[in-house]
Design an enzyme around this catalytic site. Structure first.
Site, PDB file in Angstrom:
ATOM      1  N   GLY A  72     116.987  22.585 -56.109  1.00 32.82           N
ATOM      2  CA  GLY A  72     116.114  21.446 -56.442  1.00 32.82           C
ATOM      3  C   GLY A  72     115.426  20.918 -55.196  1.00 32.82           C
ATOM      4  O   GLY A  72     116.043  20.811 -54.141  1.00 32.82           O
ATOM      5  N   ASP A  74     120.946  14.292 -54.608  1.00 23.82           N
ATOM      6  CA  ASP A  74     122.193  13.861 -55.256  1.00 23.82           C
ATOM      7  C   ASP A  74     123.307  13.376 -54.314  1.00 23.82           C
ATOM      8  O   ASP A  74     124.289  12.807 -54.787  1.00 23.82           O
ATOM      9  CB  ASP A  74     122.761  14.997 -56.111  1.00 23.82           C
ATOM     10  CG  ASP A  74     121.933  15.240 -57.364  1.00 23.82           C
ATOM     11  OD1 ASP A  74     121.129  14.363 -57.713  1.00 23.82           O
ATOM     12  OD2 ASP A  74     122.088  16.310 -57.980  1.00 23.82           O
ATOM     13  N   ARG A 101     123.400  15.094 -62.106  1.00 22.95           N
ATOM     14  CA  ARG A 101     124.051  15.794 -63.224  1.00 22.95           C
ATOM     15  C   ARG A 101     125.562  15.819 -63.051  1.00 22.95           C
ATOM     16  O   ARG A 101     126.316  15.733 -63.999  1.00 22.95           O
ATOM     17  CB  ARG A 101     123.500  17.221 -63.335  1.00 22.95           C
ATOM     18  CG  ARG A 101     123.788  17.873 -64.663  1.00 22.95           C
ATOM     19  CD  ARG A 101     123.041  19.171 -64.821  1.00 22.95           C
ATOM     20  NE  ARG A 101     121.615  18.976 -65.029  1.00 22.95           N
ATOM     21  CZ  ARG A 101     120.712  19.956 -64.920  1.00 22.95           C
ATOM     22  NH1 ARG A 101     121.084  21.160 -64.575  1.00 22.95           N
ATOM     23  NH2 ARG A 101     119.449  19.706 -65.143  1.00 22.95           N
TER      24      ARG A 101
HETATM   25  P1  ADP Z   1     121.383  23.964 -54.892  1.00 20.89           P
HETATM   26  O1  ADP Z   1     121.178  24.764 -53.654  1.00 20.89           O
HETATM   27  O2  ADP Z   1     120.511  22.753 -54.952  1.00 20.89           O
HETATM   28  O3  ADP Z   1     122.846  23.669 -55.141  1.00 20.89           O
HETATM   29  P2  ADP Z   1     121.475  26.038 -56.940  1.00 20.89           P
HETATM   30  O4  ADP Z   1     122.923  25.876 -57.205  1.00 20.89           O
HETATM   31  O5  ADP Z   1     120.567  26.217 -58.111  1.00 20.89           O
HETATM   32  O6  ADP Z   1     120.856  24.829 -56.127  1.00 20.89           O
HETATM   33  O7  ADP Z   1     121.340  27.304 -55.961  1.00 20.89           O
HETATM   34  C1  ADP Z   1     120.057  27.693 -55.487  1.00 20.89           C
HETATM   35  C2  ADP Z   1     120.007  29.205 -55.388  1.00 20.89           C
HETATM   36  O8  ADP Z   1     120.988  29.653 -54.451  1.00 20.89           O
HETATM   37  C3  ADP Z   1     120.327  29.958 -56.665  1.00 20.89           C
HETATM   38  O9  ADP Z   1     119.243  30.084 -57.531  1.00 20.89           O
HETATM   39  C4  ADP Z   1     120.728  31.323 -56.121  1.00 20.89           C
HETATM   40  O10 ADP Z   1     119.593  32.088 -55.792  1.00 20.89           O
HETATM   41  C5  ADP Z   1     121.461  30.939 -54.832  1.00 20.89           C
HETATM   42  N1  ADP Z   1     122.893  30.905 -55.099  1.00 20.89           N
HETATM   43  C6  ADP Z   1     123.585  29.969 -55.786  1.00 20.89           C
HETATM   44  N2  ADP Z   1     124.894  30.301 -55.883  1.00 20.89           N
HETATM   45  C7  ADP Z   1     125.018  31.479 -55.257  1.00 20.89           C
HETATM   46  C8  ADP Z   1     126.132  32.363 -55.012  1.00 20.89           C
HETATM   47  N3  ADP Z   1     127.362  32.081 -55.452  1.00 20.89           N
HETATM   48  N4  ADP Z   1     125.891  33.491 -54.313  1.00 20.89           N
HETATM   49  C9  ADP Z   1     124.664  33.769 -53.866  1.00 20.89           C
HETATM   50  N5  ADP Z   1     123.590  32.998 -54.075  1.00 20.89           N
HETATM   51  C10 ADP Z   1     123.761  31.868 -54.745  1.00 20.89           C
HETATM   52  O1  F6P Z   2     118.056  17.822 -57.343  1.00 17.56           O
HETATM   53  C1  F6P Z   2     119.228  17.481 -57.992  1.00 17.56           C
HETATM   54  C2  F6P Z   2     118.960  17.293 -59.449  1.00 17.56           C
HETATM   55  O2  F6P Z   2     117.966  16.351 -59.555  1.00 17.56           O
HETATM   56  C3  F6P Z   2     120.143  16.886 -60.285  1.00 17.56           C
HETATM   57  O3  F6P Z   2     120.397  15.528 -60.308  1.00 17.56           O
HETATM   58  C4  F6P Z   2     119.765  17.428 -61.638  1.00 17.56           C
HETATM   59  O4  F6P Z   2     120.901  17.685 -62.377  1.00 17.56           O
HETATM   60  C5  F6P Z   2     119.043  18.675 -61.296  1.00 17.56           C
HETATM   61  O5  F6P Z   2     118.486  18.481 -60.018  1.00 17.56           O
HETATM   62  C6  F6P Z   2     117.995  19.057 -62.264  1.00 17.56           C
HETATM   63  O6  F6P Z   2     117.159  20.018 -61.716  1.00 17.56           O
HETATM   64  P1  F6P Z   2     116.340  21.098 -62.524  1.00 17.56           P
HETATM   65  O7  F6P Z   2     115.947  20.493 -63.816  1.00 17.56           O
HETATM   66  O8  F6P Z   2     115.192  21.381 -61.610  1.00 17.56           O
HETATM   67  O9  F6P Z   2     117.253  22.250 -62.711  1.00 17.56           O
END
Ligand code: ADP
Ligand code: F6P
Length: 323
Positions: free
Chosen positions: A15, A131, A175
């Site tokens: 995000g 967040d 979330r």
């Molecule tokens: P955030 O970084 O905000 O927590 P996400 O959890 O959606 O957002 O993770 C962003 C991206 O990082 C994912 O779309 C994926 O490409 C990569 N990613 C997430 N988890 C893993 C994992 N366990 N191993 C490798 N890449 C990951």
């Molecule tokens: O960036 C964090 C956040 O805003 C969370 O609070 C929310 O759950 C999530 O991103 C939603 O992101 P998206 O709809 O882009 O998956």
């Protein structure tokens, strides 16, 4: 001997968050200051796998510090969760001469960075999420802007709520985490603050609270509800039916993720971005930058991901005492 770092990459992932541009700018300029070349990678790990990679010069990050969003774009990429995707990503880095990458994002993005490090590409994570839910750090880029945006919106809803003597439920983002709701709830004097870490789903308590406040003459009743609890619209209908008090729901949504970053977000993002570039250039890898107990520090990603953080019991109690 550590490999010599001649070229680094930078990407934003997960995000978006206000202040990411300030962090990108700092990575680029600090690396160039250290005589290291920089390549921008568009659209997070998906862009890496699609080889959306371009040279970045100092002027490429001119005039962006005050912009919301991320000039590099961001994405979620399921292919990067696979061993094949991660190996391909590392191979693409080698092909483009990228010795290390700064990854600006949340916990999920850190796992991707950890995977790249396992495949021989040095990585440093920078905490970017509105967040505030990254355990190793007391500060995440975008949180300050998001809470100020939400606070302004809640103040406005409160005006009309008082005029109409209504109850208002305002749903804020988060979330899995209630930090935005707690901060905004305390800062706007909300009557109820519902956060996923603490809420007991006893709606009768809220109903009783509203009825009691009416008896003592309160004109409004503001409920700040975290996205993790959600269902604000149906909750409003139930509360109106149970109390007889007109109740409206407002879901703030993505407006909280946009807008020009506050001074605080620009400042932390600038220091954290520069710090990440510095330690990457020094040859460190598989680390994340954090702000902990008043200082900028870095942790091993494994260690950072194993940490937990809780909403402060004391601060949560204060929220109830002051309403
Ligand atoms: P955030 O970084 O905000 O927590 P996400 O959890 O959606 O957002 O993770 C962003 C991206 O990082 C994912 O779309 C994926 O490409 C990569 N990613 C997430 N988890 C893993 C994992 N366990 N191993 C490798 N890449 C990951
Ligand atoms: O960036 C964090 C956040 O805003 C969370 O609070 C929310 O759950 C999530 O991103 C939603 O992101 P998206 O709809 O882009 O998956």
């Amino acid at each position: 001997m550590d490999k010599e770092i001649k070229t680094i990459g930078v990407l934003t992932s997960g995000g978006d968050a206000p202040g990411m541009n300030a962090a990108i700018r700092a990575v680029v300029r600090e690396a160039l200051h250290n005589k290291v070349k920089v390549k921008g990678i568009k659209r997070g790990y998906r862009g890496l796998l699609n080889e959306e990679i371009f040279d970045m010069k100092s002027q490429d990050v001119a005039g962006i510090i005050q912009l919301g969003g991320t000039i590099l774009g961001t994405a979620r990429c399921s292919e990067f969760r696979t061993e094949e995707g991660q190996a391909k990503g590392a191979e693409i880095c080698r092909k483009h001469g990228i010795d290390g990458i700064v990854v600006i994002g949340g916990d999920g993005s850190y796992r991707g960075a950890q995977a790249l490090a396992r495949h021989g590409i040095n990585t440093i994570g920078v905490p970017g999420t509105i967040d505030l839910d990254i355990a190793c750090t007391d500060y995440t880029i975008g949180f300050d802007t998001a809470i100020n945006t939400a606070m302004d919106a809640i103040d406005k809803v409160k005006d009309t709520s008082s005029s109409h003597e209504r109850c208002s439920i305002i749903e804020v983002m988060g979330r899995h985490a209630g930090y935005i709701a707690l901060w905004c709830g305390i800062s706007t004097g909300a009557e109820d603050i519902l956060i996923p870490e603490k809420y007991d789903y006893d709606e009768q308590k809220i109903v009783d609270h509203i009825i009691n406040n009416r008896r003592i003459g309160k004109k409004h009743h503001m409920i700040v509800n975290a996205e993790g609890i959600g269902h604000s619209t149906s909750m409003a209908k139930r509360i109106e039916a149970a109390t007889g008090v007109e109740t409206r729901a407002t879901i703030l949504g993505y407006m909280q993720r946009g807008g020009s970053p506050t001074c605080t977000d620009r400042y932390y993002a600038s220091i954290m971005g520069a710090y990440a570039a510095d330690i990457l250039v020094q040859g460190k890898s598989n680390r994340v930058v954090a702000f902990k107990n008043g200082a900028f520090v870095d942790y091993d990603i494994e260690e950072a991901l194993a940490m937990t953080k809780e909403i402060s019991e004391y601060e949560y109690q204060i929220a109830w005492n002051l309403r």
